[in-house]
Scaffold this motif. Structure first.
Motif, short mmCIF file in Angstrom:
data_model
loop_
_atom_site.label_atom_id
_atom_site.label_comp_id
_atom_site.label_asym_id
_atom_site.label_seq_id
_atom_site.Cartn_x
_atom_site.Cartn_y
_atom_site.Cartn_z
N ALA A 132 -41.24 170.97 38.33
CA ALA A 132 -40.38 171.13 39.51
C ALA A 132 -38.92 171.29 39.10
O ALA A 132 -38.18 172.09 39.68
N LEU A 133 -38.50 170.53 38.09
CA LEU A 133 -37.11 170.64 37.60
C LEU A 133 -36.85 172.04 37.05
O LEU A 133 -35.81 172.65 37.34
N LEU A 178 -26.43 173.11 38.00
CA LEU A 178 -26.40 173.25 39.45
C LEU A 178 -25.26 172.47 40.09
O LEU A 178 -25.06 172.56 41.30
N ARG A 215 -38.32 174.83 37.79
CA ARG A 215 -38.25 175.81 38.89
C ARG A 215 -36.88 175.73 39.57
O ARG A 215 -36.29 176.76 39.92
N GLU A 216 -36.38 174.52 39.72
CA GLU A 216 -35.08 174.34 40.34
C GLU A 216 -33.97 174.95 39.48
O GLU A 216 -33.08 175.65 39.97
N ARG A 274 -29.64 169.16 35.42
CA ARG A 274 -29.42 169.63 36.79
C ARG A 274 -27.93 169.64 37.12
O ARG A 274 -27.40 170.58 37.70
#
Length: 264
Positions: A190-191, A153, A193-194, A149
């Motif tokens: 979920a990760l 991101l 998708r993020e 992440r």
């Protein structure tokens, strides 16, 4: 021979358990351990089938049957792997990536005061670290820290690294393996998708990169100066985790800087 070893393991494990281990009422018995019917009931199989396994007469059990035995015999992760190997069946991963770290792994991190060390799970979540790693990698380490992440991101407290592009491919390769192994892990889903919000992540994902853990070097821009660091990975295969050890060449300015950070 494998059947006999599996049968012996089942008999010995059953003999070492008591009814209260399965939440069953206590009883008086001349024979130590659980009864075969008690194990079979908890494992959701017939007593006849379980008896044949203990007598080395049964067919090769399926993964579903083996996981039933894991549940009934109260096996830990290492014992589960041993059971699957005795049955001649590849050890499948659990339903979710393991995010708890074994105490002896945490102890090892703190026995390396001049080595920055972190433990990452199958999805690159940082699940443990030592004090030097926190001083080296910044305030970004925490309960929800994830290196993938942060790579795609961004995030606070992340020193600039010369190997960011290479690490992007390494991270995606590992995440692809995790997605194959844990298709029902909600946190991993979920990760992903993020991360799909990053165009760079999507592009690398489509290339299906393949990378294995190994020795790598990188240059890190840190408040104490530019550090040339070595990264080596120790696998914890039973938990699908990696211990990343960050060091510097002995006697180098980077090694002296790490030693100074370790004393702060």
């Amino acid at each position: 021979m494998a059947r006999e070893e599996l049968a012996r393991f089942l008999r010995e494990r059953r003999a070492g358990l008591r009814p209260h281990d399965l939440g069953l009422p206590a009883r008086v018995s001349r024979t130590p351990g659980l009864r075969r019917e008690e194990v079979a009931d908890v494992a959701h199989m017939s007593v006849d089938y379980y008896t044949r396994l203990e007598q080395a007469r049964g067919p090769r059990p399926s993964p579903r049957v083996l996981d039933g035995l894991v549940r009934a015999l109260r096996l830990n992760q290492a014992e589960r792997s041993h059971l699957f190997r005795l049955a001649g069946t590849p050890v499948p991963p659990g339903a979710q990536a393991r995010r708890r770290v074994r105490p002896h792994v945490v102890d090892m991190l703190h026995r390396m005061p001049e080595t920055a060390a972190i433990v990452t799970d199958a999805a690159y979540g940082v699940v443990a670290w030592n004090p030097l790693a926190e001083r080296l990698l910044g305030d970004g380490l925490g309960p929800d820290a994830n290196l993938a992440r942060r790579r795609f991101l961004g995030g606070p407290g992340v020193p600039e690294s010369s190997s960011a592009e290479e690490f992007g491919h390494i991270a995606v390769a590992r995440l692809r393996r995790a997605a194959d192994r844990y298709p029902r892990d909600p946190a991993l889903a979920a990760l992903l998708r993020e991360l799909n919000g990053s165009e760079e992540f999507r592009q690398i994902w489509e290339t299906r990169p393949v990378h294995a853990p190994g020795h790598r070097t990188k240059t890190l821009e840190h408040p104490v100066g530019r550090l040339r660091l070595n990264c080596d990975v120790l696998l914890v295969p039973e938990d699908d985790q990696e211990v990343v050890m960050i060091t510097a060449d002995p006697g180098s300015p980077s090694a002296r800087a790490l030693a100074a950070l370790a004393k702060t």
